[in-house]
Design a protein around this motif. Structure first.
Motif, PDB file in Angstrom:
ATOM      1  N   THR A  12       0.843  -1.208   0.000  1.00 25.80           N
ATOM      2  CA  THR A  12       0.000   0.000   0.000  1.00 25.80           C
ATOM      3  C   THR A  12       0.870   1.247   0.000  1.00 25.80           C
ATOM      4  O   THR A  12       0.630   2.176  -0.775  1.00 25.80           O
ATOM      5  CB  THR A  12      -0.929   0.003   1.234  1.00 25.80           C
ATOM      6  OG1 THR A  12      -1.762  -1.145   1.173  1.00 25.80           O
ATOM      7  CG2 THR A  12      -1.770   1.260   1.285  1.00 25.80           C
ATOM      8  N   ARG A  15       2.460   1.700  -3.439  1.00 28.23           N
ATOM      9  CA  ARG A  15       1.482   2.194  -4.433  1.00 28.23           C
ATOM     10  C   ARG A  15       1.194   3.675  -4.228  1.00 28.23           C
ATOM     11  O   ARG A  15       1.161   4.458  -5.182  1.00 28.23           O
ATOM     12  CB  ARG A  15       0.185   1.388  -4.352  1.00 28.23           C
ATOM     13  CG  ARG A  15       0.164   0.151  -5.203  1.00 28.23           C
ATOM     14  CD  ARG A  15      -1.249  -0.403  -5.375  1.00 28.23           C
ATOM     15  NE  ARG A  15      -1.990  -0.554  -4.132  1.00 28.23           N
ATOM     16  CZ  ARG A  15      -1.908  -1.596  -3.315  1.00 28.23           C
ATOM     17  NH1 ARG A  15      -1.100  -2.596  -3.596  1.00 28.23           N
ATOM     18  NH2 ARG A  15      -2.631  -1.641  -2.212  1.00 28.23           N
ATOM     19  N   VAL A  16       0.962   4.065  -2.988  1.00 30.83           N
ATOM     20  CA  VAL A  16       0.663   5.470  -2.686  1.00 30.83           C
ATOM     21  C   VAL A  16       1.844   6.351  -3.092  1.00 30.83           C
ATOM     22  O   VAL A  16       1.669   7.402  -3.714  1.00 30.83           O
ATOM     23  CB  VAL A  16       0.319   5.652  -1.189  1.00 30.83           C
ATOM     24  CG1 VAL A  16       0.291   7.117  -0.810  1.00 30.83           C
ATOM     25  CG2 VAL A  16      -1.017   4.991  -0.877  1.00 30.83           C
ATOM     26  N   LYS A  18       4.196   5.786  -5.351  1.00 33.64           N
ATOM     27  CA  LYS A  18       4.301   5.844  -6.821  1.00 33.64           C
ATOM     28  C   LYS A  18       3.243   6.770  -7.400  1.00 33.64           C
ATOM     29  O   LYS A  18       3.505   7.529  -8.322  1.00 33.64           O
ATOM     30  CB  LYS A  18       4.168   4.451  -7.428  1.00 33.64           C
ATOM     31  CG  LYS A  18       5.406   3.608  -7.250  1.00 33.64           C
ATOM     32  CD  LYS A  18       5.221   2.216  -7.832  1.00 33.64           C
ATOM     33  CE  LYS A  18       6.445   1.376  -7.535  1.00 33.64           C
ATOM     34  NZ  LYS A  18       6.272  -0.017  -7.961  1.00 33.64           N
ATOM     35  N   ASN A  19       2.016   6.705  -6.865  1.00 34.67           N
ATOM     36  CA  ASN A  19       0.945   7.577  -7.355  1.00 34.67           C
ATOM     37  C   ASN A  19       1.242   9.045  -7.093  1.00 34.67           C
ATOM     38  O   ASN A  19       0.911   9.910  -7.906  1.00 34.67           O
ATOM     39  CB  ASN A  19      -0.393   7.205  -6.717  1.00 34.67           C
ATOM     40  CG  ASN A  19      -0.960   5.918  -7.271  1.00 34.67           C
ATOM     41  OD1 ASN A  19      -0.568   5.455  -8.336  1.00 34.67           O
ATOM     42  ND2 ASN A  19      -1.871   5.307  -6.538  1.00 34.67           N
ATOM     43  N   GLN A  20       1.840   9.348  -5.955  1.00 33.46           N
ATOM     44  CA  GLN A  20       2.122  10.741  -5.606  1.00 33.46           C
ATOM     45  C   GLN A  20       3.373  11.284  -6.286  1.00 33.46           C
ATOM     46  O   GLN A  20       3.546  12.487  -6.398  1.00 33.46           O
ATOM     47  CB  GLN A  20       2.272  10.901  -4.090  1.00 33.46           C
ATOM     48  CG  GLN A  20       0.966  10.990  -3.380  1.00 33.46           C
ATOM     49  CD  GLN A  20       0.127  12.154  -3.866  1.00 33.46           C
ATOM     50  OE1 GLN A  20       0.611  13.248  -4.094  1.00 33.46           O
ATOM     51  NE2 GLN A  20      -1.156  11.904  -4.044  1.00 33.46           N
ATOM     52  N   HIS A  21       4.247  10.423  -6.741  1.00 34.42           N
ATOM     53  CA  HIS A  21       5.515  10.866  -7.329  1.00 34.42           C
ATOM     54  C   HIS A  21       5.298  11.731  -8.558  1.00 34.42           C
ATOM     55  O   HIS A  21       5.923  12.774  -8.713  1.00 34.42           O
ATOM     56  CB  HIS A  21       6.393   9.662  -7.664  1.00 34.42           C
ATOM     57  CG  HIS A  21       7.729  10.047  -8.179  1.00 34.42           C
ATOM     58  ND1 HIS A  21       8.062   9.933  -9.506  1.00 34.42           N
ATOM     59  CD2 HIS A  21       8.799  10.577  -7.550  1.00 34.42           C
ATOM     60  CE1 HIS A  21       9.297  10.347  -9.668  1.00 34.42           C
ATOM     61  NE2 HIS A  21       9.768  10.752  -8.498  1.00 34.42           N
ATOM     62  N   LYS A  22       4.425  11.295  -9.433  1.00 35.65           N
ATOM     63  CA  LYS A  22       4.023  12.054 -10.621  1.00 35.65           C
ATOM     64  C   LYS A  22       5.227  12.550 -11.426  1.00 35.65           C
ATOM     65  O   LYS A  22       5.285  13.701 -11.861  1.00 35.65           O
ATOM     66  CB  LYS A  22       3.117  13.226 -10.230  1.00 35.65           C
ATOM     67  CG  LYS A  22       1.846  12.754  -9.559  1.00 35.65           C
ATOM     68  CD  LYS A  22       0.976  13.899  -9.116  1.00 35.65           C
ATOM     69  CE  LYS A  22      -0.232  13.332  -8.398  1.00 35.65           C
ATOM     70  NZ  LYS A  22      -1.053  14.320  -7.776  1.00 35.65           N
ATOM     71  N   LYS A  56      -4.327   3.455   4.135  1.00 36.55           N
ATOM     72  CA  LYS A  56      -4.123   3.999   2.792  1.00 36.55           C
ATOM     73  C   LYS A  56      -4.415   5.501   2.783  1.00 36.55           C
ATOM     74  O   LYS A  56      -3.675   6.288   2.177  1.00 36.55           O
ATOM     75  CB  LYS A  56      -5.021   3.275   1.790  1.00 36.55           C
ATOM     76  CG  LYS A  56      -4.820   3.736   0.370  1.00 36.55           C
ATOM     77  CD  LYS A  56      -5.689   2.954  -0.600  1.00 36.55           C
ATOM     78  CE  LYS A  56      -5.476   3.461  -2.011  1.00 36.55           C
ATOM     79  NZ  LYS A  56      -6.329   2.775  -2.967  1.00 36.55           N
ATOM     80  N   GLY A  60      -1.680   8.380   2.071  1.00 36.46           N
ATOM     81  CA  GLY A  60      -1.895   9.392   1.027  1.00 36.46           C
ATOM     82  C   GLY A  60      -1.707  10.801   1.563  1.00 36.46           C
ATOM     83  O   GLY A  60      -1.057  11.643   0.925  1.00 36.46           O
TER      84      GLY A  60
END
Length: 173
Positions: A12, A15-16, A18-22, A56, A60
């Protein structure tokens, strides 16, 4: 924090992060993961009862906080401050056509005034009518002011400091 907690939530957190890295060039995905784990460790007594959805959500929030702080630090320390249209609009409303006094964003005012003169005359006129004179605008004037605001924001962020007059430049050659 326990090893069991780490193993249970490692995917988790990854994933969080990687999503925030942008695709940031300021920090790495690993930096975000570390910030999340640090948040969990610092707040262990509060979060240990949360379910997966809660973990999660907290991950985030910790990731967003870290990324914002890193971006702000980068902008301030490198002088690469980034203006948004909302910020420029606020500066036009509150700082440009008023006397200097408490609460006036002097740096923003100087930046905006410096670039304002580089805009097309129609943009300057309609921005002044909207934010300086605070007049009601026609649809065409409102659209021109909006385009002017976007152009001004772009100029503030890209270093387009001078408008080139092609006729004048050709005469100088």
């Amino acid at each position: 924090m326990t090893t069991e907690f780490y193993e249970l939530h490692a995917e988790t957190v990854q994933r969080v992060a990687k999503n925030q890295h942008k695709q940031s060039t300021i920090f790495e995905v690993d930096d975000i993961e570390q910030a999340i784990w640090l948040f969990f460790a610092e707040n262990w007594s509060t979060i240990r009862g949360y379910d997966e959805a809660g973990i999660k959500t907290l991950a985030g929030k910790a990731a967003v906080k870290f990324c914002k702080e890193q971006r702000n630090d980068f902008m301030y320390f490198t002088g690469a401050f980034v203006y948004t249209p909302d910020m420029v609009e606020r500066i036009l409303e509150e700082s440009v056509w008023v006397d200097l006094g408490p609460g006036v964003d002097v740096e923003g005012r100087v930046d905006v005034q410096d670039r304002f003169g580089q805009l097309k005359d129609s943009y300057q006129q309609n921005l002044y009518l909207k934010y300086g004179a605070k007049e009601d605008l026609t649809d065409a004037q409102r659209k021109s002011a909006e385009r002017g605001l976007n152009d001004l924001t772009h100029r503030l962020n890209t270093g387009r400091f001078e408008r080139v007059d092609l006729v004048e430049a050709a005469n100088e050659v």
